[in-house]
Design an enzyme around this catalytic site. Structure first.
Site, PDB file in Angstrom:
ATOM      1  N   GLU A   1     -14.484 192.734  81.864  1.00 53.74           N
ATOM      2  CA  GLU A   1     -15.624 193.329  82.355  1.00 53.74           C
ATOM      3  C   GLU A   1     -15.776 194.641  83.012  1.00 53.74           C
ATOM      4  O   GLU A   1     -16.755 195.232  83.625  1.00 53.74           O
ATOM      5  CB  GLU A   1     -16.718 192.165  82.934  1.00 53.74           C
ATOM      6  CG  GLU A   1     -16.870 190.814  82.416  1.00 53.74           C
ATOM      7  CD  GLU A   1     -17.918 189.960  83.031  1.00 53.74           C
ATOM      8  OE1 GLU A   1     -18.406 190.321  84.253  1.00 53.74           O
ATOM      9  OE2 GLU A   1     -17.984 188.927  82.532  1.00 53.74           O
TER      10      GLU A   1
ATOM     11  N   LYS B   1     -29.306 184.424  79.397  1.00 51.44           N
ATOM     12  CA  LYS B   1     -28.356 184.838  78.132  1.00 51.44           C
ATOM     13  C   LYS B   1     -29.030 184.216  77.085  1.00 51.44           C
ATOM     14  O   LYS B   1     -28.992 183.319  76.631  1.00 51.44           O
ATOM     15  CB  LYS B   1     -26.848 184.271  78.269  1.00 51.44           C
ATOM     16  CG  LYS B   1     -25.947 184.767  79.553  1.00 51.44           C
ATOM     17  CD  LYS B   1     -24.700 183.994  79.531  1.00 51.44           C
ATOM     18  CE  LYS B   1     -23.868 184.489  80.646  1.00 51.44           C
ATOM     19  NZ  LYS B   1     -22.465 183.909  80.668  1.00 51.44           N
TER      20      LYS B   1
END
Length: 312
Positions: free
Chosen positions: A87, A218
């Site tokens: 990330e 999400k």
């Protein structure tokens, strides 16, 4: 064709009020868990520039801290330690959460941003849950097993010693009892990700069990935007927070930026201020902020009120 921005379309679809709220970016600047090659069990250690006055300033602060963190890691561990994880965060050779947090304290201080930046942790504890216990040494050859009660005490010690404002997935998705017990005296935002998977069924169950006070959003967990909005609105009906999230395997699509603004979630995470698939989301939010200003729209940066943003 309605001729309106995507964030305004999503606002209308969700039934959210105005003014628009620009979210606090939670930058994952230290990677661990299955997202990196170091020995850190906890998956994400984040910085949140809650003391900024705008989203654009928040990105500036986050970027400055990130660059100072790089220098700190370089000085302590050498050039081989400044590689990045999935990330975009650094993955230095550390194994303990307090080591990660100490690095952040130093980087924030060197950047001259003390007091403006808070921290957040996503242990992703389902990854190291083993037969009723948590092995925070799961990435090396020295198991470090903790009972749920011991792990809860460990989290409380971190909350006492560092400016942590958000804790995501501190317990495994099947360990409902630990979630409920911890939430009884949890002073910060307690986010369910694996626990809830953006699904109204699990959000309702968590509310009934008083297991958490925030939902990670999400879209691809539930499959459709309309179902994600439904889950978000259900969470809001319980006076929870909603935390919009990217995925560890990302593209340069920036839809979640409009989603965070449209739903007034007040905060989102999209990784470190590094690499195109992460930066795309933050760039889009800066563009939205500029567009709102040019068009004379009322808007605010969520700042320290990120948890209360939907209700402002």
């Amino acid at each position: 064709m309605q001729g309106i921005p995507l964030y305004e379309f999503l606002r209308r679809e969700s039934g959210a009020n105005k003014p628009f709220i620009l979210p606090v970016p939670f930058f994952n600047v230290l990677n661990g868990g299955v997202h990196s090659g170091n020995q850190m069990a906890f998956q994400e250690t984040m910085i949140a520039p809650v003391g900024a006055t705008s989203f654009t300033e928040a990105v500036q602060i986050g970027s400055e801290v990130y660059q100072q963190l790089k220098k700190v890691i370089l000085d302590k561990f050498g050039p081989s330690a400044i590689g990045i994880g999935d990330e975009g965060g650094f993955a230095p050779p550390i194994s303990q959460p307090h080591e990660a947090l100490d690095l952040l304290v130093e980087a924030v201080s060197l950047a001259g941003q003390s007091g403006k930046v808070k921290f957040a942790i996503d242990p992703a504890s389902s990854e190291f849950y083993r037969h009723g216990k948590y092995d925070i040494g799961f990435k090396d050859q020295n198991p470090n097993l903790k009972s749920p009660k011991e792990l809860a005490e460990f989290y409380r010690s971190l909350l006492k010693n560092y400016p942590i404002v958000l804790l995501e997935d501190p317990f495994a998705e099947s360990d409902w009892e630990s979630w409920t017990t911890f939430n009884k005296k949890c002073p910060i935002e307690l986010v369910g990700d694996d626990l809830l998977v953006t699904n109204t069924q699990y959000v309702q169950k968590a509310h009934e069990k008083k297991a958490c006070n925030s939902m990670l959003l999400k879209v691809n967990q539930i499959g459709t935007i309309s179902e994600a909005i439904e889950a978000s609105n259900l969470a809001y009906s319980f006076h929870w927070s909603v935390f919009v999230s990217h995925r560890s395997g990302e593209t340069t699509d920036d839809f979640i930026s409009d989603l965070a603004v449209g739903l007034r979630t007040g905060h989102l995470k999209s990784g470190a201020p590094c690499r195109g698939e992460r930066i795309a989301k933050y760039n889009r939010l800066m563009d939205i902020e500029a567009e709102l200003w040019v068009n004379g729209e009322d808007f605010v940066y969520a700042g320290s009120q990120f948890r209360e943003a939907p209700y402002l």
